[in-house]
Write an enzyme that holds these catalytic residues in place. Structure first.
Site, PDB file in Angstrom:
ATOM      1  N   GLU A 149       0.959  -1.082   0.055  1.00 40.30           N
ATOM      2  CA  GLU A 149      -0.106  -0.048  -0.028  1.00 40.30           C
ATOM      3  C   GLU A 149       0.879   1.165   0.098  1.00 40.30           C
ATOM      4  OE1 GLU A 149      -3.552   2.008   2.902  1.00 40.30           O
ATOM      5  OE2 GLU A 149      -2.241   0.432   3.578  1.00 40.30           O
ATOM      6  N   LYS A 154      -9.022   3.169  -2.651  1.00 39.59           N
ATOM      7  CA  LYS A 154      -9.458   2.598  -1.244  1.00 39.59           C
ATOM      8  C   LYS A 154     -11.086   3.249  -1.165  1.00 39.59           C
ATOM      9  CE  LYS A 154      -6.864   2.258   2.295  1.00 39.59           C
ATOM     10  NZ  LYS A 154      -6.183   2.484   3.557  1.00 39.59           N
ATOM     11  N   CYS A 165      -5.695  -2.716   2.532  1.00 40.89           N
ATOM     12  CA  CYS A 165      -5.713  -2.619   4.032  1.00 40.89           C
ATOM     13  C   CYS A 165      -7.146  -3.019   4.687  1.00 40.89           C
ATOM     14  CB  CYS A 165      -5.073  -1.225   4.404  1.00 40.89           C
ATOM     15  SG  CYS A 165      -4.420  -1.310   6.268  1.00 40.89           S
TER      16      CYS A 165
END
Length: 309
Positions: free
Chosen positions: A44, A133, A167
């Protein structure tokens, strides 16, 4: 191609230095390709920093000029779709003949917003798509915008159906189900979470989705930050992220890793037949699904993209 090698990179970028980080990416991609990898996953926000420990001068009700200057530095070391850095990533994927998937801080040059994104590049040197995200966590909400669902992307390739989440999106049951509904076989999970409990989450997703899980994290030390930021990190430990990158098969068995407390590349053999075999007794979108009871509709979600390999 049902059997092939994949590589997961555990490393830190050269923090806030886009050019030098791109050089490091090239070296790591070439190293992975020399090991036989056909797909290479980076962590990430690898380009060019996951700004762990920094607050950009923000508290509830106020911001500082110094924090805005740090934000400018952050923006300048980020990547935009189609810019020079993006094109360089495409070219090095072509030279190494790999699918390259890498976490970036993506700058939207129209709106001025940054997104935590995952960029995908084919072995033909093409930018084939991205995922932003959907829900930044905690203080991340100060620095990153939210996806609208239009980049919940999956790609049908000769190496299987590839997609993933970033994540703590992986803690969102409906986001995971969105991936499963599109038949993901290689589930990519770049992260900044270095807790040992994260390993349980990765095993659960492999078992739940009956898919291979590739999880990539950074190994980061405080001393890697620029000198002018050391004072702001005085309360942070020297090892700020231990890593924990891992590759897991569709029955929850660890194939490589987890790698702790160092930079490195882990590799494993992927056999897509294992995905089929794992679905004998559980298939979250097939015989173990109750569409008469449950239905998930995702707004703006794109169709599976077919990639010419």
């Amino acid at each position: 191609m049902s059997t092939y090698q994949v590589a997961v990179v555990q490393a830190a970028p050269v923090l806030f230095d886009l050019e030098t980080t791109l050089q490091k990416v090239e070296s790591l991609v070439n190293d992975s390709a020399q090991r036989g990898a056909k797909l290479v996953l980076f962590p990430e926000a690898f380009l060019s920093v996951y700004p762990r420990g920094l607050n950009f001068g923000t508290v509830v009700g106020s911001r500082t000029d110094q924090g805005r200057l740090l934000w400018q530095k952050y923006w300048d070391s980020s990547v935009a779709e189609g810019d020079q850095a993006c094109n360089r990533l495409a070219e090095l994927a072509k030279k190494a003949q790999v699918f390259l998937v890498i976490g970036v801080n993506e700058k939207d040059t129209i709106s001025g917003t940054l997104y935590c994104s995952l960029f995908y590049f084919s072995p033909h040197g093409e930018f084939i798509g991205k995922h932003r995200k959907t829900k930044p966590t905690g203080q991340e909400r100060v620095i990153w915008g939210e996806d609208d669902g239009s980049t919940l992307s999956t790609f049908k390739t000769v190496y299987g159906n590839i997609g993933g989440l970033i994540c703590w999106e992986n803690y969102m049951p409906m986001a995971r189900m969105a991936m499963y509904q599109k038949g993901v076989q290689l589930y990519l999970a770049p992260t900044a979470d270095a807790r040992e409990n994260w390993q349980a989450t990765m095993k659960h997703i492999a078992l739940e989705g009956r898919c291979f899980v590739l999880a990539s994290n950074q190994f980061v030390q405080k001393s890697m930050y620029p000198a002018e930021l050391q004072a702001a990190l005085s309360d942070q430990p020297e090892v700020m992220s231990r890593g924990g990158s891992v590759i897991i098969d569709p029955l929850g068995e660890v194939l490589a890793g987890p790698l702790w407390d160092e930079e490195g590349i882990i590799t494993a053999e992927i056999n897509l037949d294992r995905v089929t075999q794992a679905k004998l007794d559980f298939d979250p979108i097939g015989h173990y699904h109750r569409p008469d009871l449950f239905n998930l509709t995702v707004k703006n979600m794109p169709a599976i993209k077919h990639v010419d390999d």
